[in-house]
Scaffold this motif. Structure first.
Motif, PDB file in Angstrom:
ATOM      1  N   ALA A  41      18.115 -28.743  91.039  1.00 47.95           N
ATOM      2  CA  ALA A  41      17.052 -27.498  90.465  1.00 47.95           C
ATOM      3  C   ALA A  41      16.874 -28.227  88.997  1.00 47.95           C
ATOM      4  O   ALA A  41      17.758 -28.564  88.249  1.00 47.95           O
ATOM      5  CB  ALA A  41      17.934 -26.464  90.270  1.00 47.95           C
ATOM      6  N   GLY A  42      15.417 -28.176  88.808  1.00 46.15           N
ATOM      7  CA  GLY A  42      14.950 -28.617  87.516  1.00 46.15           C
ATOM      8  C   GLY A  42      14.718 -30.146  87.534  1.00 46.15           C
ATOM      9  O   GLY A  42      14.312 -30.650  86.249  1.00 46.15           O
ATOM     10  N   GLU A  43      15.037 -30.960  88.452  1.00 44.52           N
ATOM     11  CA  GLU A  43      15.058 -32.271  88.327  1.00 44.52           C
ATOM     12  C   GLU A  43      13.900 -32.823  89.007  1.00 44.52           C
ATOM     13  O   GLU A  43      13.400 -32.156  89.818  1.00 44.52           O
ATOM     14  CB  GLU A  43      16.083 -32.865  89.142  1.00 44.52           C
ATOM     15  CG  GLU A  43      17.369 -32.562  88.308  1.00 44.52           C
ATOM     16  CD  GLU A  43      18.793 -33.424  89.015  1.00 44.52           C
ATOM     17  OE1 GLU A  43      18.542 -34.297  89.730  1.00 44.52           O
ATOM     18  OE2 GLU A  43      19.780 -33.083  88.444  1.00 44.52           O
ATOM     19  N   ALA A  86      10.040 -33.553  86.783  1.00 46.69           N
ATOM     20  CA  ALA A  86      10.883 -32.414  86.432  1.00 46.69           C
ATOM     21  C   ALA A  86      10.388 -31.242  85.870  1.00 46.69           C
ATOM     22  O   ALA A  86      10.626 -29.935  86.129  1.00 46.69           O
ATOM     23  CB  ALA A  86      12.178 -33.100  85.541  1.00 46.69           C
ATOM     24  N   ASP A  87       9.125 -31.582  85.032  1.00 48.68           N
ATOM     25  CA  ASP A  87       8.616 -30.447  84.363  1.00 48.68           C
ATOM     26  C   ASP A  87       7.529 -29.908  85.435  1.00 48.68           C
ATOM     27  O   ASP A  87       6.676 -28.853  84.831  1.00 48.68           O
ATOM     28  CB  ASP A  87       7.938 -30.889  83.106  1.00 48.68           C
ATOM     29  CG  ASP A  87       6.793 -32.024  83.199  1.00 48.68           C
ATOM     30  OD1 ASP A  87       6.572 -32.421  84.373  1.00 48.68           O
ATOM     31  OD2 ASP A  87       6.370 -32.358  82.187  1.00 48.68           O
ATOM     32  N   GLY A  88       7.130 -30.595  86.629  1.00 52.14           N
ATOM     33  CA  GLY A  88       6.283 -29.890  87.257  1.00 52.14           C
ATOM     34  C   GLY A  88       4.759 -30.005  86.799  1.00 52.14           C
ATOM     35  O   GLY A  88       4.008 -29.275  87.303  1.00 52.14           O
ATOM     36  N   GLN A 271      11.807 -22.474  94.900  1.00 50.00           N
ATOM     37  CA  GLN A 271      12.372 -23.235  93.736  1.00 50.00           C
ATOM     38  C   GLN A 271      11.337 -24.469  93.431  1.00 50.00           C
ATOM     39  O   GLN A 271      10.736 -24.583  92.238  1.00 50.00           O
ATOM     40  CB  GLN A 271      13.646 -24.120  93.911  1.00 50.00           C
ATOM     41  CG  GLN A 271      14.030 -24.787  92.931  1.00 50.00           C
ATOM     42  CD  GLN A 271      15.419 -25.576  93.266  1.00 50.00           C
ATOM     43  OE1 GLN A 271      16.537 -24.676  93.593  1.00 50.00           O
ATOM     44  NE2 GLN A 271      15.526 -26.794  93.337  1.00 50.00           N
ATOM     45  N   GLU A 274       8.394 -22.559  92.069  1.00 49.58           N
ATOM     46  CA  GLU A 274       8.450 -22.472  90.639  1.00 49.58           C
ATOM     47  C   GLU A 274       8.292 -23.688  89.618  1.00 49.58           C
ATOM     48  O   GLU A 274       7.863 -23.644  88.473  1.00 49.58           O
ATOM     49  CB  GLU A 274       9.771 -21.884  90.164  1.00 49.58           C
ATOM     50  CG  GLU A 274       9.909 -20.303  90.950  1.00 49.58           C
ATOM     51  CD  GLU A 274      11.478 -19.837  90.752  1.00 49.58           C
ATOM     52  OE1 GLU A 274      12.357 -20.726  90.988  1.00 49.58           O
ATOM     53  OE2 GLU A 274      11.600 -18.614  90.959  1.00 49.58           O
ATOM     54  N   GLN A 275       8.916 -24.543  90.114  1.00 49.35           N
ATOM     55  CA  GLN A 275       8.656 -26.178  89.596  1.00 49.35           C
ATOM     56  C   GLN A 275       7.201 -26.546  89.357  1.00 49.35           C
ATOM     57  O   GLN A 275       7.017 -27.293  88.308  1.00 49.35           O
ATOM     58  CB  GLN A 275       9.562 -27.182  90.192  1.00 49.35           C
ATOM     59  CG  GLN A 275       9.628 -28.515  89.640  1.00 49.35           C
ATOM     60  CD  GLN A 275      10.704 -29.548  90.255  1.00 49.35           C
ATOM     61  OE1 GLN A 275      11.617 -28.949  90.795  1.00 49.35           O
ATOM     62  NE2 GLN A 275      10.520 -30.764  89.813  1.00 49.35           N
TER      63      GLN A 275
END
Length: 457
Positions: A41-43, A86-88, A271, A274-275
Motif C-alpha cells: 500500500a502506498g508504494e 507511489a504518489d499516483g 486501493q 485511491e492511489q
C-alpha cells in the motif's frame, strides 16, 4: 478500473469498490506467498495488463459479427506493463509486441506470446481450465519480470467478449484516423478518415487490425498504436464530467468491468483507485518497448528487442521515483586579481588567428598572457578553461571573462597557470559563448499521452 473508483474517497466510491471486489474474477497469476497486497500500500506498482484472444466464450453468431474467425485456443496477443508511481501522479503504459523474441524461463528463446501457452501446457494432467490459465499467467509474469528487471505486482486480463461488452458500456470512444481504413478481409475494420466514435464490434475490429496499412505499414506495431489510442480514449471518457457526475453510469461501468476482467488474487481495486485519484489524461503516457524492428528467428517472424542492458536501463528509468534534492547553496567564488592569473591561449576553433585576438583581449582585460598557438586538435566545439588541481579560483576568474566556457581540471596545465582552449563556440573575451544546440530527445516508439487526439494512420 480507473473510472470505477474516481470517487474512491467518498462513501459512494467505497460502495462501488465493494461491488467490484465481490464480483470480479480472480486467478492465481501471482502466487500469494510473499506478495501481500496490503504490504504494498502506498508504494509504486507494476501491473501486467493482458488481452486474451480466446474465442471460447463467443457464440458462432458473435464470431461472425466480430469477424473473429474460429477459436484457436488461449493466446495473449496484447501485453502492456502499467507502472503507477507511489504518489499516483502519473501512469506509464508500455506495450510489448506479441512476437518479441525473449527468453522464456525453462523453455529457452521464443516469441513472447508463447509463454502463456507453455505455462498452460505445463499444468498437471486433468487440471481445470482455471488452473491451466493461472499457470499460463504465472509464466508470462515471470517472463516479463525477467525481461524488464521489475517485480510484477499485479495482473489483469480481459478476453474478446469482455472487451466487446465493456466498450459498449462506455458508450463509444472517439478516435481520429488520418486516412480511410479498409481491412474487411482480415479484422473487418472499415472506417472513414477523421474523428469518429466507435464501440462494440467496431471497437474490437479497430484494435485488432494489423493489415492493410499501406506501403509504410508495420503490422503489429500499427495494431499496438490502435490499442493505445483506444485505451487513451476510454480513459479520457472515464475522466470526463459525463462519468464523474453520473452515479448510474459509474455503477454500470463498475459492474461491466468486474465481469470483463480477471485479476490476480491480491489486487485491491479500491486501493489502486485511491492511489490514482490525482491522475490526468496528460499524465498517462503510452510507449512501446525499445526494439530493433522485425526479423526472423528459427523460421519465425519476430520482433528483436534491445539488448538486456538497454532494456533494464529503460525500465529502471521508467520506474525511478523522483528524488527530493535539497537546493545547494553555491559558495561565492573567490575573487582573484586578473593580474595574478597567467593565461596560455590555444586555438582549437579552426578559425585562423583567433588565439592572437583572444590574447590581445585578455591583455586588455588585465590578464598576463604567456604562450599562444594552436591546440593539438582544431575541432573543439566547446571553449575550455583548463587548470591544475588547486587552481580552481584562478580558472574561475578566466571563466568569468568568457561566460559559458567549460572548466576542466587537467594534468597538462602547469600549476599557477591557466590554459584557455578556444572552441568554435568562442565569441570573444567578455562575450558569452554560443550555447550548444540541445540534443534531440530520444523518445520511446509511438510515445503519446492519453490527452493526445492527433490522427493516426
Amino acid at each position: 478500473m480507473l473510472s470505477a473508483f474516481l470517487l474512491a474517497g467518498t462513501g459512494w466510491g467505497w460502495y462501488l469498490g465493494q461491488v467490484a471486489a465481490a464480483t470480479v474474477n480472480r486467478t492465481d497469476a501471482i502466487p500469494s506467498e510473499g506478495n501481500d497486497a496490503s504490504a504494498n500500500a502506498g508504494e509504486a506498482m507494476n501491473l501486467l495488463l493482458v488481452g486474451n484472444d480466446s474465442r471460447s466464450s463467443l457464440t458462432e453468431q458473435q464470431l461472425a459479427d466480430l469477424n473473429a474467425g474460429s477459436d484457436s485456443g488461449s493466446n495473449t496477443d496484447t501485453m502492456i506493463l502499467v507502472h503507477v508511481p507511489a504518489d499516483g501522479s502519473k501512469a506509464a503504459f508500455v506495450s510489448f509486441p506479441r512476437d518479441s523474441w525473449v527468453e522464456i524461463p525453462g523453455y529457452g528463446e521464443d516469441r513472447l506470446n508463447a509463454a502463456y501457452a507453455y505455462g498452460r501446457m505445463n499444468a498437471p494432467d486433468g487440471a481445470s481450465d482455471e488452473v491451466r490459465s493461472a499457470q499460463g499467467s504465472q509464466l508470462l509474469v515471470q517472463t516479463i519480470s525477467q525481461l524488464t528487471g521489475l517485480r510484477i505486482d499485479h495482473y489483469a486480463e480481459v478476453d474478446l467478449l469482455g472487451f466487446f461488452e465493456l466498450s459498449g458500456v462506455v458508450g463509444g470512444v472517439e478516435v481520429n484516423l488520418c486516412k480511410p481504413v479498409d481491412d474487411r478481409e482480415w479484422s473487418g475494420a472499415y472506417f472513414p478518415a477523421g474523428v469518429q466514435t466507435i464501440s462494440g464490434a467496431d471497437a474490437l475490429k479497430f484494435v485488432r487490425q494489423r493489415h492493410n496499412f499501406g506501403p509504410q505499414g508495420r503490422g503489429d506495431f500499427d495494431r499496438i498504436v490502435r490499442q493505445q489510442v483506444f485505451i487513451a480514449g476510454v480513459l479520457r471518457k472515464m475522466l470526463s464530467e459525463d462519468v464523474l457526475f453520473d452515479l448510474g453510469k459509474q455503477r454500470e461501468l463498475v459492474e461491466a468491468a468486474s465481469q470483463a476482467l480477471t485479476v490476480d488474487e491480491n489486487l485491491d481495486l479500491l486501493q489502486l483507485a485511491e492511489q490514482m485519484q490525482s491522475v490526468t489524461a496528460g499524465s498517462i503516457e503510452f510507449q512501446t518497448v525499445p526494439n530493433q524492428g522485425t526479423g526472423e528467428e528459427e523460421g519465425k517472424s519476430i520482433v528483436r528487442l534491445e539488448d538486456e542492458d538497454a532494456l533494464r536501463a529503460y525500465f529502471a528509468d521508467l520506474s525511478a521515483e523522483p528524488e527530493e534534492v535539497a537546493p545547494a547553496t553555491p559558495e561565492a567564488p573567490q575573487a582573484v586579481d586578473p593580474a595574478r592569473v597567467p593565461v596560455d591561449v590555444y586555438n582549437g576553433s579552426g578559425t585562423p588567428g583567433l588565439a592572437a585576438k583572444a590574447a590581445s583581449a585578455l591583455t586588455a582585460a588585465g590578464f598576463p598572457v604567456g604562450s599562444t598557438g594552436n591546440a593539438s586538435s582544431m575541432d573543439h566545439d566547446r571553449t575550455e578553461v583548463r587548470h591544475a588541481p588547486g587552481d580552481e579560483a584562478l580558472a574561475g576568474t578566466v571563466a568569468a571573462a568568457i561566460p559559458g566556457a567549460v572548466l576542466a581540471e587537467s594534468d597538462d596545465a602547469a600549476g599557477g597557470t591557466v590554459q584557455l582552449v578556444l572552441g568554435s563556440d568562442f565569441n570573444g573575451v567578455g562575450t558569452a559563448v554560443t550555447p550548444p544546440a540541445p540534443a534531440a530527445a530520444v523518445e520511446a516508439e509511438d510515445a503519446r499521452t492519453a490527452a493526445d487526439t492527433t490522427c493516426i494512420n
